[in-house]
Design an enzyme around this catalytic site. Structure first.
Site, PDB file in Angstrom:
ATOM      1  N   TYR A   1     -16.620  17.603 -15.082  1.00 49.94           N
ATOM      2  CA  TYR A   1     -17.098  16.230 -14.970  1.00 49.94           C
ATOM      3  C   TYR A   1     -18.083  16.113 -13.796  1.00 49.94           C
ATOM      4  O   TYR A   1     -17.810  16.598 -12.694  1.00 49.94           O
ATOM      5  CB  TYR A   1     -15.889  15.300 -14.769  1.00 49.94           C
ATOM      6  CG  TYR A   1     -16.266  13.897 -14.434  1.00 49.94           C
ATOM      7  CD1 TYR A   1     -17.128  13.170 -15.263  1.00 49.94           C
ATOM      8  CD2 TYR A   1     -15.801  13.279 -13.294  1.00 49.94           C
ATOM      9  CE1 TYR A   1     -17.497  11.876 -14.959  1.00 49.94           C
ATOM     10  CE2 TYR A   1     -16.150  11.975 -12.975  1.00 49.94           C
ATOM     11  CZ  TYR A   1     -17.009  11.285 -13.815  1.00 49.94           C
ATOM     12  OH  TYR A   1     -17.374  10.004 -13.492  1.00 49.94           O
TER      13      TYR A   1
ATOM     14  N   ARG B   1       0.852  -1.207   0.000  1.00 50.17           N
ATOM     15  CA  ARG B   1       0.000   0.000   0.000  1.00 50.17           C
ATOM     16  C   ARG B   1       0.882   1.249   0.000  1.00 50.17           C
ATOM     17  O   ARG B   1       0.590   2.238  -0.647  1.00 50.17           O
ATOM     18  CB  ARG B   1      -0.967   0.006   1.193  1.00 50.17           C
ATOM     19  CG  ARG B   1      -1.683   1.344   1.358  1.00 50.17           C
ATOM     20  CD  ARG B   1      -2.901   1.314   2.272  1.00 50.17           C
ATOM     21  NE  ARG B   1      -2.796   0.427   3.394  1.00 50.17           N
ATOM     22  CZ  ARG B   1      -2.047   0.628   4.483  1.00 50.17           C
ATOM     23  NH1 ARG B   1      -1.328   1.722   4.607  1.00 50.17           N
ATOM     24  NH2 ARG B   1      -2.025  -0.262   5.451  1.00 50.17           N
TER      25      ARG B   1
ATOM     26  N   ASP C   1      -7.464  19.521 -14.107  1.00 51.88           N
ATOM     27  CA  ASP C   1      -7.791  18.176 -14.570  1.00 51.88           C
ATOM     28  C   ASP C   1      -7.376  18.102 -16.034  1.00 51.88           C
ATOM     29  O   ASP C   1      -7.984  18.730 -16.899  1.00 51.88           O
ATOM     30  CB  ASP C   1      -9.294  17.920 -14.391  1.00 51.88           C
ATOM     31  CG  ASP C   1      -9.696  16.495 -14.734  1.00 51.88           C
ATOM     32  OD1 ASP C   1      -9.041  15.895 -15.606  1.00 51.88           O
ATOM     33  OD2 ASP C   1     -10.678  16.000 -14.152  1.00 51.88           O
TER      34      ASP C   1
END
Ligand SMILES: Cc1ncc(COP(=O)(O)O)c(C=O)c1O
Length: 379
Positions: free
Chosen positions: A105, A53, A174
């Site tokens: 989005y 992780r 983005d």
């Protein structure tokens, strides 16, 4: 020279950055490293990895490669674009204000308004294509998408960064629609870049992923902490798939752009089409800004047809090669109805999408076949 020592060209870095032949075997493809844990020779003594992780060699290769493509010192990979966005937004504190572009989005709107707003983050929508759009007095973060999803508006990254920095705010861009091949926001003054790697970076509709890049050491440290503490990390096979996709990003984007140009020009001349949005068309309101900040105009096209929503809903079911489906940025062409599909979560909000809008992700098929497909659907 880049870290990989293979030169500075974008396509060279896409293929080599972070992807030296495996020192153990000479394998020229980055191995998919499945181990969840790594041997230590003494407590805390190891080869750079402890637990998957926190870090995994296949993920490191992907993070190094994508950071290099975005001209960033730091790159972090996530399990999805929204997990990447979540990591960035977690850096905010209760009372902070986010200005979000009013064409973005739907999932970004949902994350900010339905997850972060109840946790005390304030936000407002603004038309970021308008340099004098009103912002509140105190802004912590400006969230830019350009070109926007789904209307393909273009935001001036350098001007927005200047205005945001003067207000003491960080700028997130983005870059999913443009990709670093066409646009590098950090070079234009943005603080952070975020991606849905599910789209052009992966490029083959077979992996969900996200990515964050920054040159700010302390922001990167915070993101690295969150990435490990919250755990929204991608699996090694997903990292491999995005790495594999990125190797061909440049050649794919060239073809996406040229096919999209042919589609946009055909639609613009079609009698049933009312309006076409593709930043490469000279009459697009953001054309000059796009010319300034992008190397080409991308593979996404949106348009409206006469007859409103009913006509749009009919057209999206009539194409044969353009598959009716959500998502974008892969080799196959897709068509969708944003108001009822990708942006349904923005219904009733300031980000609501015109129900007569159709969005195309123009793929890499033979362009004449794509044009014929659309002509038949519009007939
Ligand atoms: C512009 C943009 N940003 C972020 C996302 C979210 O990415 P993901 O679906 O990988 O979580 C999407 C998804 O469609 C998108 O289009």
């Amino acid at each position: 020279m880049t870290e990989s020592g293979h030169g500075d060209g974008f396509e060279t870095r896409a293929i080599h950055a972070g992807q030296e032949p495996d020192p153990a075997t000479g394998a020229v493809v980055t191995p998919i490293s499945l181990a969840t844990t790594f041997a230590q020779t003494g407590v805390g003594e190891h080869l750079g990895y402890e637990y998957a992780r926190s870090g995994n060699p296949t993920r490191t290769a992907l993070e190094t490669c994508l950071a290099s493509l975005e001209s960033a010192r730091h790159g972090l990979a996530f399990a999805s674009g929204l997990a990447a966005e979540d990591c960035i937004l977690r850096s905010l504190r209760s009372g902070d204000h986010v200005v979000l572009g009013n064409d973005a989005y739907g999932g970004t709107y949902r994350l900010i308004s339905k997850v972060f707003e109840p946790a005390g983050i304030a936000w407002s929508a603004a038309d970021l294509t308008d340099p004098s759009s009103p912002w509140p007095d105190e802004v912590a973060m400006v969230w830019v998408e350009t070109p926007t999803n789904p209307k393909l508006n273009v935001v001036d990254i350098a001007a927005t960064a200047q205005r945001a920095h003067a207000a003491g705010a960080k700028v997130v861009v983005d870059n999913t629609f443009a990709t670093p091949y066409l646009q590098r926001p950090l070079e234009l003054g943005a603080d952070v870049v975020v991606h849905s790697a599910t789209k052009y970076l992966g490029g083959h509709s077979d992996v969900v992923g996200g990515f964050v890049a920054t040159n700010d050491d302390s922001m990167a440290e915070g993101y690295r902490f969150t990435q490990n503490a919250v755990g929204g990390v991608p699996g090694p096979f997903d990292c491999y798939l995005v790495l594999r996709g990125v190797k061909t990003l440049g050649v794919r984007m060239d073809r996406h752009c040229s096919n999209a140009r042919a589609v946009a020009e055909m639609l613009a001349a079609h009698p049933r089409v009312e309006q076409v949005s593709w930043p490469g068309l000279p009459d697009h309101p953001g054309h000059e800004i796009a010319r300034k900040q992008m190397a080409d105009f991308g593979g996404m096209v949106s348009f409206t047809v006469e007859g409103g929503e009913a006509a749009a809903l009919e057209v999206v079911t009539k194409t044969r090669l353009f598959t009716l489906a959500e998502s974008l940025g892969a080799v196959e062409s897709l068509i969708e109805h944003p108001a009822r599909m990708t942006h349904a979560s923005a219904a009733g909000s300031q980000l609501e999408v015109d129900p007569s809008l159709i969005r195309l992700s123009v793929g890499l098929e033979s362009v004449d076949d794509l044009l014929d497909d659309l002509r038949v659907a519009l007939a």
